[in-house]
Design a protein around this motif. Structure first.
Motif, PDB file in Angstrom:
ATOM      1  N   ILE A  46       6.428   8.292   5.070  1.00 20.00           N
ATOM      2  CA  ILE A  46       5.852   8.089   3.960  1.00 20.00           C
ATOM      3  C   ILE A  46       4.868   7.188   4.134  1.00 20.00           C
ATOM      4  O   ILE A  46       3.366   7.285   3.034  1.00 20.00           O
ATOM      5  N   TYR A  47       5.066   5.672   4.262  1.00 17.08           N
ATOM      6  CA  TYR A  47       4.140   5.011   4.661  1.00 17.08           C
ATOM      7  C   TYR A  47       2.317   5.588   5.200  1.00 17.08           C
ATOM      8  O   TYR A  47       1.470   5.342   4.355  1.00 17.08           O
ATOM      9  N   LYS A  48       2.498   6.350   6.424  1.00 14.60           N
ATOM     10  CA  LYS A  48       1.689   6.717   6.873  1.00 14.60           C
ATOM     11  C   LYS A  48       1.145   7.297   5.783  1.00 14.60           C
ATOM     12  O   LYS A  48      -0.055   7.597   5.813  1.00 14.60           O
ATOM     13  N   SER A  49       1.692   8.692   5.570  1.00 11.28           N
ATOM     14  CA  SER A  49       1.007   9.789   4.427  1.00 11.28           C
ATOM     15  C   SER A  49       0.188   9.090   3.233  1.00 11.28           C
ATOM     16  O   SER A  49      -0.836   9.359   3.107  1.00 11.28           O
ATOM     17  N   VAL A  50       1.048   8.181   2.600  1.00 13.59           N
ATOM     18  CA  VAL A  50       1.004   7.290   1.347  1.00 13.59           C
ATOM     19  C   VAL A  50      -0.744   6.468   2.115  1.00 13.59           C
ATOM     20  O   VAL A  50      -1.798   7.217   1.218  1.00 13.59           O
ATOM     21  N   THR A  51      -0.953   6.267   2.935  1.00 15.10           N
ATOM     22  CA  THR A  51      -1.794   5.310   3.215  1.00 15.10           C
ATOM     23  C   THR A  51      -3.599   6.160   4.071  1.00 15.10           C
ATOM     24  O   THR A  51      -4.535   5.996   3.606  1.00 15.10           O
ATOM     25  N   SER A  52      -2.561   7.371   4.104  1.00 17.28           N
ATOM     26  CA  SER A  52      -3.955   7.991   4.573  1.00 17.28           C
ATOM     27  C   SER A  52      -4.506   9.002   3.837  1.00 17.28           C
ATOM     28  O   SER A  52      -5.832   9.506   4.131  1.00 17.28           O
ATOM     29  N   ASP A  53      -4.075   8.887   2.434  1.00 15.13           N
ATOM     30  CA  ASP A  53      -4.484   9.728   1.849  1.00 15.13           C
ATOM     31  C   ASP A  53      -5.660   9.415   1.029  1.00 15.13           C
ATOM     32  O   ASP A  53      -5.324   7.630   0.194  1.00 15.13           O
ATOM     33  N   PRO A  54      -7.152   9.703   0.843  1.00 21.38           N
ATOM     34  CA  PRO A  54      -7.738   8.689   0.254  1.00 21.38           C
ATOM     35  C   PRO A  54      -8.512   8.514  -1.072  1.00 21.38           C
ATOM     36  O   PRO A  54      -8.841   7.905  -1.632  1.00 21.38           O
ATOM     37  N   ASN A  55      -7.197   9.879  -1.937  1.00 25.44           N
ATOM     38  CA  ASN A  55      -7.484   9.371  -3.153  1.00 25.44           C
ATOM     39  C   ASN A  55      -6.372   8.503  -4.056  1.00 25.44           C
ATOM     40  O   ASN A  55      -6.642   8.922  -4.837  1.00 25.44           O
ATOM     41  N   ILE A  56      -5.626   7.433  -3.007  1.00 26.77           N
ATOM     42  CA  ILE A  56      -4.609   6.758  -3.328  1.00 26.77           C
ATOM     43  C   ILE A  56      -5.635   5.502  -3.428  1.00 26.77           C
ATOM     44  O   ILE A  56      -6.260   4.913  -1.844  1.00 26.77           O
ATOM     45  N   ALA A  57      -5.706   4.726  -3.886  1.00 29.03           N
ATOM     46  CA  ALA A  57      -6.033   3.059  -3.788  1.00 29.03           C
ATOM     47  C   ALA A  57      -6.033   2.498  -3.348  1.00 29.03           C
ATOM     48  O   ALA A  57      -4.718   2.353  -3.090  1.00 29.03           O
ATOM     49  N   GLN A  58      -6.016   1.440  -2.212  1.00 28.86           N
ATOM     50  CA  GLN A  58      -5.176   0.686  -1.401  1.00 28.86           C
ATOM     51  C   GLN A  58      -4.912  -0.119  -2.044  1.00 28.86           C
ATOM     52  O   GLN A  58      -3.608  -0.341  -1.242  1.00 28.86           O
ATOM     53  N   THR A  59      -4.627  -0.658  -3.284  1.00 29.02           N
ATOM     54  CA  THR A  59      -3.733  -1.683  -3.856  1.00 29.02           C
ATOM     55  C   THR A  59      -2.463  -0.624  -5.065  1.00 29.02           C
ATOM     56  O   THR A  59      -1.842  -1.522  -5.082  1.00 29.02           O
ATOM     57  N   ALA A  60      -3.345   0.970  -5.167  1.00 29.81           N
ATOM     58  CA  ALA A  60      -1.641   1.209  -5.300  1.00 29.81           C
ATOM     59  C   ALA A  60      -0.996   1.814  -4.286  1.00 29.81           C
ATOM     60  O   ALA A  60       0.644   1.833  -4.789  1.00 29.81           O
ATOM     61  N   HIS A  61      -1.212   1.465  -2.972  1.00 34.15           N
ATOM     62  CA  HIS A  61       0.134   1.849  -2.156  1.00 34.15           C
ATOM     63  C   HIS A  61       0.963   1.501  -2.476  1.00 34.15           C
ATOM     64  O   HIS A  61       2.608   2.325  -1.983  1.00 34.15           O
ATOM     65  N   LEU A  62       1.490   0.783  -2.900  1.00 31.97           N
ATOM     66  CA  LEU A  62       2.846  -0.335  -2.610  1.00 31.97           C
ATOM     67  C   LEU A  62       3.979   0.731  -3.624  1.00 31.97           C
ATOM     68  O   LEU A  62       4.973   1.138  -3.536  1.00 31.97           O
ATOM     69  N   THR A  63       2.959   0.942  -4.825  1.00 28.33           N
ATOM     70  CA  THR A  63       3.351   1.387  -5.996  1.00 28.33           C
ATOM     71  C   THR A  63       3.951   2.710  -6.044  1.00 28.33           C
ATOM     72  O   THR A  63       4.489   3.546  -6.122  1.00 28.33           O
ATOM     73  N   THR A  64       2.802   3.127  -5.468  1.00 23.17           N
ATOM     74  CA  THR A  64       3.255   4.908  -4.504  1.00 23.17           C
ATOM     75  C   THR A  64       4.590   5.525  -3.843  1.00 23.17           C
ATOM     76  O   THR A  64       4.940   6.525  -3.802  1.00 23.17           O
ATOM     77  N   ILE A  65       4.748   4.305  -2.754  1.00 21.48           N
ATOM     78  CA  ILE A  65       5.180   4.067  -2.334  1.00 21.48           C
ATOM     79  C   ILE A  65       6.852   4.031  -2.779  1.00 21.48           C
ATOM     80  O   ILE A  65       8.198   4.638  -2.167  1.00 21.48           O
ATOM     81  N   ILE A  66       6.963   2.803  -3.459  1.00 23.89           N
ATOM     82  CA  ILE A  66       8.191   2.617  -4.064  1.00 23.89           C
ATOM     83  C   ILE A  66       8.431   4.032  -5.267  1.00 23.89           C
ATOM     84  O   ILE A  66       9.739   4.035  -5.107  1.00 23.89           O
ATOM     85  N   ASN A  67       7.121   4.894  -5.934  1.00 30.63           N
ATOM     86  CA  ASN A  67       7.644   5.571  -6.327  1.00 30.63           C
ATOM     87  C   ASN A  67       8.337   6.784  -6.098  1.00 30.63           C
ATOM     88  O   ASN A  67       9.601   7.937  -6.364  1.00 30.63           O
ATOM     89  N   ARG A  68       7.771   6.859  -4.528  1.00 34.04           N
ATOM     90  CA  ARG A  68       8.177   8.304  -3.528  1.00 34.04           C
ATOM     91  C   ARG A  68       9.865   8.118  -2.701  1.00 34.04           C
ATOM     92  O   ARG A  68      10.535   8.643  -2.299  1.00 34.04           O
TER      93      ARG A  68
END
Length: 140
Positions: A46-68
């Motif tokens: 999940i971390y790799k997929s979130v951090t490799s997505d150019p549409n997700i801002a760096q600051t939003a990575h943690l929120t995205t991981i938690i939401n997933r």
């Protein structure tokens, strides 16, 4: 990226600490992986997929991981244990609040808790007797 490098990067994101000790990465990863098995690797994926997505801002990575992961109680528990292991070198196998069993990960004296509260781990001080009468330094 190697598994341990990914685990370190996820740990840095979760703890908010960039200076995590690289010599503990393998030990902590294997301790958690032995306890939680594929859940740890799923989180790394999940971390790799979130951090490799150019549409997700760096600051939003943690929120995205938690939401997933928040719809999966087991994954959420493992996320919490990654933070616990870095701060206090312990983690809980069970997410049951009534189960108080802690698993020691082997590096109590290196826990980040001590740096945050500006104290030494019990029984690990190298300071002279009476050092506690002075206030701690202002920085970590």
């Amino acid at each position: 990226m190697l598994i341990e490098e990914t685990f370190l990067a996820l740990s840095q994101l979760l703890t908010g600490i960039d200076a995590l000790e690289t010599d503990l990465v393998e030990s902590y990863y294997h301790s958690l992986e032995n306890q939680f098995g594929p859940l740890v690797d799923e989180l790394l994926g999940i971390y790799k997929s979130v951090t490799s997505d150019p549409n997700i801002a760096q600051t939003a990575h943690l929120t995205t991981i938690i939401n997933r992961t928040k719809s999966d109680e087991k994954l959420t528990h493992v996320l919490r244990q990654i933070v616990r292991v870095w701060y206090i070198s312990q983690f809980k196998a069970s997410s049951d609040p009534n189960d108080k069993t802690q698993i020691y990960a082997g590096h109590f004296e290196k826990g980040w808790l001590w740096k945050v509260i500006k104290a030494h781990p019990p029984a690990f001080s190298d300071l002279p007797h009476g050092y506690w009468i002075d206030p701690p330094p202002a920085t970590i």
